[in-house]
Write a protein that holds these residues in place. Structure first.
Motif, mmCIF file in Angstrom:
data_model
loop_
_atom_site.group_PDB
_atom_site.id
_atom_site.type_symbol
_atom_site.label_atom_id
_atom_site.label_comp_id
_atom_site.label_asym_id
_atom_site.label_seq_id
_atom_site.Cartn_x
_atom_site.Cartn_y
_atom_site.Cartn_z
ATOM 1 N N SER A 84 7.578 5.326 12.178
ATOM 2 C CA SER A 84 6.753 5.443 13.050
ATOM 3 C C SER A 84 5.291 5.248 12.789
ATOM 4 C CB SER A 84 6.518 6.890 13.947
ATOM 5 O OG SER A 84 7.700 7.277 14.424
ATOM 6 N N LEU A 85 4.635 5.496 11.645
ATOM 7 C CA LEU A 85 3.408 5.304 11.349
ATOM 8 C C LEU A 85 3.180 3.756 10.756
ATOM 9 C CD1 LEU A 85 2.319 8.690 9.705
ATOM 10 C CD2 LEU A 85 2.234 7.887 12.195
ATOM 11 N N CYS A 86 4.272 3.157 10.365
ATOM 12 C CA CYS A 86 4.299 1.831 9.774
ATOM 13 C C CYS A 86 3.893 0.597 11.137
ATOM 14 C CB CYS A 86 5.351 1.420 9.151
ATOM 15 S SG CYS A 86 5.811 2.108 7.491
ATOM 16 N N GLU A 87 4.177 1.182 12.268
ATOM 17 C CA GLU A 87 4.037 0.363 13.503
ATOM 18 C C GLU A 87 2.321 0.503 13.973
ATOM 19 O OE1 GLU A 87 6.908 1.721 16.286
ATOM 20 O OE2 GLU A 87 8.572 1.193 15.106
ATOM 21 N N LEU A 88 1.830 1.396 13.365
ATOM 22 C CA LEU A 88 0.244 1.509 13.719
ATOM 23 C C LEU A 88 -0.413 0.039 13.427
ATOM 24 C CD1 LEU A 88 -0.854 4.428 11.757
ATOM 25 C CD2 LEU A 88 -0.595 4.231 14.354
ATOM 26 N N ASP A 89 -1.231 -0.227 14.470
ATOM 27 C CA ASP A 89 -2.000 -1.427 14.389
ATOM 28 C C ASP A 89 -2.970 -1.369 13.437
ATOM 29 O OD1 ASP A 89 -0.680 -2.819 16.249
ATOM 30 O OD2 ASP A 89 -1.816 -1.704 18.206
ATOM 31 N N ILE A 90 -3.556 -2.466 12.912
ATOM 32 C CA ILE A 90 -4.637 -2.531 11.821
ATOM 33 C C ILE A 90 -5.831 -1.838 12.496
ATOM 34 C CG2 ILE A 90 -5.879 -3.896 10.325
ATOM 35 C CD1 ILE A 90 -3.531 -5.728 10.185
ATOM 36 N N GLY A 91 -6.293 -0.907 11.765
ATOM 37 C CA GLY A 91 -7.578 -0.466 12.294
ATOM 38 C C GLY A 91 -7.396 0.975 13.269
#
Length: 157
Positions: A84-91
């Motif tokens: 799930s956390l790998c899908e965070l947008d940059i920033g």
């Protein structure tokens, strides 16, 4: 030297520097030469050994970290939440609820679907402490589901 003794001596050295004689008697069971150091060691041991009623003292290695995935409504270990956390947008920053669980027992349980005699149907799964108990419950469930005589099923096993 055990971990508590090392921690005690490090504390004493840091807190009292050279004001307390920390030498150990050569021909002893680890007694200190100075009376105040020996008394401090006994007090340290008593404090570490006293655990209040209803509490347990465990090593840090007997804990697990779990993280809540709000989207899925599920708790995951580090590897599970990683997806799930790998899908965070940059920033992007996301708050993640964290729990540390204490592991008081670690063993293998055996799961199988069981037969619900009251409703004469297959029920949900159930845990058993031994493989033998689980296999017996599984065989009983299978025999009841297939309308086989229970005695015949026991002879098969």
């Amino acid at each position: 030297m055990d971990i508590q003794r090392k921690a005690f001596e490090a504390y004493m050295a840091d807190r009292y520097k050279n004001t307390v004689d920390q030498r150990v008697c050569i021909n002893s069971d680890g007694d200190y030469m100075a009376w105040d150091m020996q008394v401090a060691w006994h007090v340290w041991q008593a404090a570490k050994a006293s655990v209040p009623e209803g509490f347990v003292l465990v090593e840090k290695k007997n804990t697990e970290d779990w993280y809540l995935d709000d989207c899925e409504g599920m708790w995951w270990d580090h590897d599970g939440i990683d997806g799930s956390l790998c899908e965070l947008d940059i920033g992007e920053v996301q708050a993640v609820e964290h729990k540390e669980y204490l592991i008081t027992e670690n063993n293998t349980l055996y799961a199988t679907r069981v037969w619900d005699d009251a409703n004469d149907q297959v029920d949900c799964w159930q845990f058993f402490k031994t493989q033998e108990e689980a296999e017996k419950a599984a065989a009983y469930c299978k025999a009841k589901f297939n309308d086989e005589p229970i005695e015949a099923q026991e002879q098969k096993g």
